[in-house]
Design a protein around this motif. Structure first.
Motif, mmCIF file in Angstrom:
data_model
loop_
_atom_site.group_PDB
_atom_site.id
_atom_site.type_symbol
_atom_site.label_atom_id
_atom_site.label_comp_id
_atom_site.label_asym_id
_atom_site.label_seq_id
_atom_site.Cartn_x
_atom_site.Cartn_y
_atom_site.Cartn_z
ATOM 1 N N HIS A 1 23.028 73.380 -21.118
ATOM 2 C CA HIS A 1 22.889 71.902 -20.986
ATOM 3 C C HIS A 1 21.836 71.457 -21.976
ATOM 4 N N ASN A 2 21.062 72.012 -22.276
ATOM 5 C CA ASN A 2 19.962 71.773 -23.301
ATOM 6 C C ASN A 2 20.492 71.926 -24.845
ATOM 7 N N PHE A 3 21.416 72.883 -24.979
ATOM 8 C CA PHE A 3 22.293 72.862 -26.133
ATOM 9 C C PHE A 3 22.949 71.732 -26.342
ATOM 10 N N THR A 4 23.668 71.096 -25.159
ATOM 11 C CA THR A 4 24.457 69.884 -25.609
ATOM 12 C C THR A 4 23.409 68.791 -25.583
ATOM 13 N N LEU A 5 22.222 68.701 -25.192
ATOM 14 C CA LEU A 5 21.383 67.799 -25.407
ATOM 15 C C LEU A 5 20.920 67.498 -26.961
ATOM 16 N N ILE A 6 20.475 68.648 -27.305
ATOM 17 C CA ILE A 6 20.166 68.766 -28.733
ATOM 18 C C ILE A 6 21.296 68.373 -29.862
ATOM 19 N N HIS A 7 22.453 68.847 -29.487
ATOM 20 C CA HIS A 7 23.461 68.272 -30.190
ATOM 21 C C HIS A 7 23.870 66.779 -30.048
ATOM 22 N N ASP A 8 23.987 66.483 -28.903
ATOM 23 C CA ASP A 8 24.212 65.001 -28.575
ATOM 24 C C ASP A 8 23.351 64.064 -29.372
ATOM 25 N N ASP A 9 21.936 64.405 -29.347
ATOM 26 C CA ASP A 9 20.811 63.653 -29.934
ATOM 27 C C ASP A 9 21.149 63.588 -31.486
ATOM 28 N N VAL A 10 21.761 64.468 -32.070
ATOM 29 C CA VAL A 10 22.131 64.459 -33.569
ATOM 30 C C VAL A 10 23.306 63.564 -33.601
ATOM 31 N N MET A 11 24.183 63.832 -32.760
ATOM 32 C CA MET A 11 25.518 62.843 -33.163
ATOM 33 C C MET A 11 25.321 61.672 -32.610
ATOM 34 N N ARG B 1 13.776 61.627 -26.773
ATOM 35 C CA ARG B 1 14.227 62.546 -25.706
ATOM 36 C C ARG B 1 13.339 62.911 -24.738
ATOM 37 N N ARG B 2 13.181 62.350 -23.504
ATOM 38 C CA ARG B 2 11.877 62.531 -22.695
ATOM 39 C C ARG B 2 10.676 62.155 -22.933
ATOM 40 N N GLY B 3 10.678 60.913 -23.588
ATOM 41 C CA GLY B 3 9.724 60.172 -24.111
ATOM 42 C C GLY B 3 9.057 60.561 -25.356
ATOM 43 N N ARG B 4 9.760 61.651 -26.017
ATOM 44 C CA ARG B 4 9.316 62.001 -27.146
ATOM 45 C C ARG B 4 10.228 62.184 -28.374
ATOM 46 N N ALA B 5 9.853 62.279 -29.727
ATOM 47 C CA ALA B 5 10.719 62.378 -30.733
ATOM 48 C C ALA B 5 11.767 63.557 -30.534
ATOM 49 N N THR B 6 12.991 63.453 -30.817
ATOM 50 C CA THR B 6 14.001 64.204 -30.601
ATOM 51 C C THR B 6 13.854 65.477 -31.634
ATOM 52 N N VAL B 7 14.458 66.673 -31.301
ATOM 53 C CA VAL B 7 14.169 67.702 -32.531
ATOM 54 C C VAL B 7 14.569 67.402 -33.926
ATOM 55 N N TRP B 8 15.711 66.850 -33.988
ATOM 56 C CA TRP B 8 16.157 66.460 -35.338
ATOM 57 C C TRP B 8 15.215 65.465 -35.965
ATOM 58 N N ARG B 9 14.863 64.586 -35.183
ATOM 59 C CA ARG B 9 13.831 63.777 -35.814
ATOM 60 C C ARG B 9 12.510 64.409 -36.608
ATOM 61 N N VAL B 10 12.127 65.585 -35.842
ATOM 62 C CA VAL B 10 10.910 66.269 -36.462
ATOM 63 C C VAL B 10 11.209 67.255 -37.245
ATOM 64 N N GLY C 1 14.811 67.873 -38.444
ATOM 65 C CA GLY C 1 15.873 67.477 -39.417
ATOM 66 C C GLY C 1 17.036 68.090 -38.644
ATOM 67 N N ILE C 2 18.182 67.522 -39.097
ATOM 68 C CA ILE C 2 19.613 67.978 -38.391
ATOM 69 C C ILE C 2 19.808 69.323 -38.542
ATOM 70 N N SER C 3 19.517 70.025 -39.529
ATOM 71 C CA SER C 3 20.160 71.285 -39.655
ATOM 72 C C SER C 3 19.522 72.200 -38.976
ATOM 73 N N ASP C 4 18.170 71.955 -38.732
ATOM 74 C CA ASP C 4 17.576 72.896 -37.775
ATOM 75 C C ASP C 4 17.973 72.626 -36.206
ATOM 76 N N ALA C 5 17.827 71.347 -36.019
ATOM 77 C CA ALA C 5 18.464 70.782 -34.647
ATOM 78 C C ALA C 5 19.677 71.784 -34.330
ATOM 79 N N VAL C 6 20.641 71.516 -35.129
ATOM 80 C CA VAL C 6 21.846 72.376 -34.919
ATOM 81 C C VAL C 6 21.727 73.757 -34.605
ATOM 82 N N LEU C 7 20.836 74.317 -35.529
ATOM 83 C CA LEU C 7 20.753 75.998 -35.023
ATOM 84 C C LEU C 7 20.029 76.111 -33.809
ATOM 85 N N LEU C 8 19.134 75.243 -33.596
ATOM 86 C CA LEU C 8 18.403 75.398 -32.380
ATOM 87 C C LEU C 8 19.442 75.521 -30.979
ATOM 88 N N GLY C 9 20.225 74.310 -31.116
ATOM 89 C CA GLY C 9 21.281 74.042 -30.270
ATOM 90 C C GLY C 9 22.232 75.342 -29.967
#
Length: 355
Positions: free
Chosen positions: A108-118, A124-133, A135-143
């Protein structure tokens, strides 16, 4: 745009749609599920190399950007909760389904991280999303890393379930990708009707809740027919959950949902309230179409007007009714000889919520 008050929930159910104390009972079930699954999630995340490990912990809310503990917990935990509830419905100890609960939360959290990018979401949950902190490349890799972990946590499960569990998780990931593709297509023009939307929601959201319930039954030793019934319950509940998410995306309070308010409208996404309103014969539908399919950037005033027109054209009412129909279909799918009490409570909480 009008937001719901801090204590308002989308009450879509009629008679029998909730127990006498659903909020207390649902809260206890969700809290227990988070408490039981979090050690497995932390152990899985600890197996990642930094900075992916730190990024994952931040996404789950366990620590801040620098890796300092926050004392927070992960999100709602609904998928873990229905996994445990499905195991208990068969009469098993919920602990037997813990690896499955961890797997579905990681997926589920894999999809959330990728959804936030797309979707370009900033919160997300009241804080900056992973890709905003990071970057997109690292967020995709984390997902991608969380996707891999979702399979790894199943390794070591009993021989009679591990192959089926891994296969089910893989099939679910394919359904999620297909559903997400369809969801993205809903922003790119072309006709989308209510039937199209429900098909998308069944893949994007229903598939994972269905898998969570099926895995709970599988790990509990349920027969194939019951596992299939649990999967249907979860898929139908997931559709209802997605519909309520769409309602909250328009009328929810960002301070409570932890997500950017009006983002779906700003992107002119065809969520269910929009689609249902556009299909109506109400005069407001024509004005809504004119605003929604114009190429210009929608102002705050435009977004407020769109929300108003959707409600006038019956989009809110239609969405609430469809959410309840799918909740009832979920309950109807369950066999009478299992204990459905927890699943009933969780199903009601999925649509009777404000975040």
């Amino acid at each position: 745009m009008t937001a719901v008050s801090s204590d308002m929930r989308f009450h879509v159910g009629g008679q029998g749609s909730r127990t006498d104390t659903p909020e207390l009972d649902a809260g206890a079930l969700l809290d227990a599920a988070r408490e039981q699954v979090e050690p497995l999630l932390r152990a899985a995340v600890d197996g990642l190399a930094d900075p992916l490990r730190r990024m994952a912990g931040y996404h789950f809310g366990w620590w801040d950007v620098e890796g300092r503990p926050t004392g927070s917990t992960l999100g709602k935990g609904l998928r873990a909760a229905v996994t445990f509830a499905s195991a208990r419905a068969w009469g098993a100890d919920a602990a037997v389904a813990a690896p499955a609960a961890a797997a579905v939360e990681l997926l589920h959290n894999f999809t959330l991280i990728h959804d936030d990018v797309m979707d370009g979401d900033h919160l997300r949950r009241g804080r900056a999303t992973v890709w905003r902190v990071w970057g997109i490349s690292d967020a995709v890799l984390l997902g991608d890393a969380l996707h891999a972990l979702s399979t790894r946590v199943l390794i070591g499960s009993p021989d009679h379930v591990v192959v089926r569990a891994v296969a089910l998780l893989a099939s679910t990931a394919l359904d999620l990708c297909a559903g997400q593709h369809f969801d993205c297509a809903c922003e790119q023009g072309g006709a989308v009707d209510v039937a199209d939307y429900l098909l998308m929601a069944s893949g994007k959201t229903g598939a994972l809740l269905g898998a969570a319930c099926a895995l709970g039954g599988l790990y509990a030793g349920a027969d194939d027919a019951t596992v299939a019934a649990l999967e249907t319950y979860g898929r139908e509940t997931g559709v209802a959950f997605q519909i309520v998410d769409d309602l909250l995306g328009i009328w929810g309070d960002a301070a409570i949902t932890g997500k950017t308010s009006g983002n779906d409208l700003a992107r002119r996404k065809r969520t269910l309230p929009i689609v249902a309103a556009l299909e109506s014969d109400h005069p407001a539908a024509a004005e809504l179409a004119g605003l929604y399919f114009d190429d210009r950037v929608l102002s705050k005033a435009d977004l407020a007007r769109v929300a108003e027109l959707v409600e006038k054209a019956g989009g809110m009412t239609a969405a609430r009714q469809l959410a309840e129909q799918h909740r009832l279909a979920a309950m109807a799918a369950l066999p009478s000889f299992i204990d459905v009490s927890e699943l009933s409570i969780l199903g009601s909480s999925a649509i009777d919520r404000n975040r």
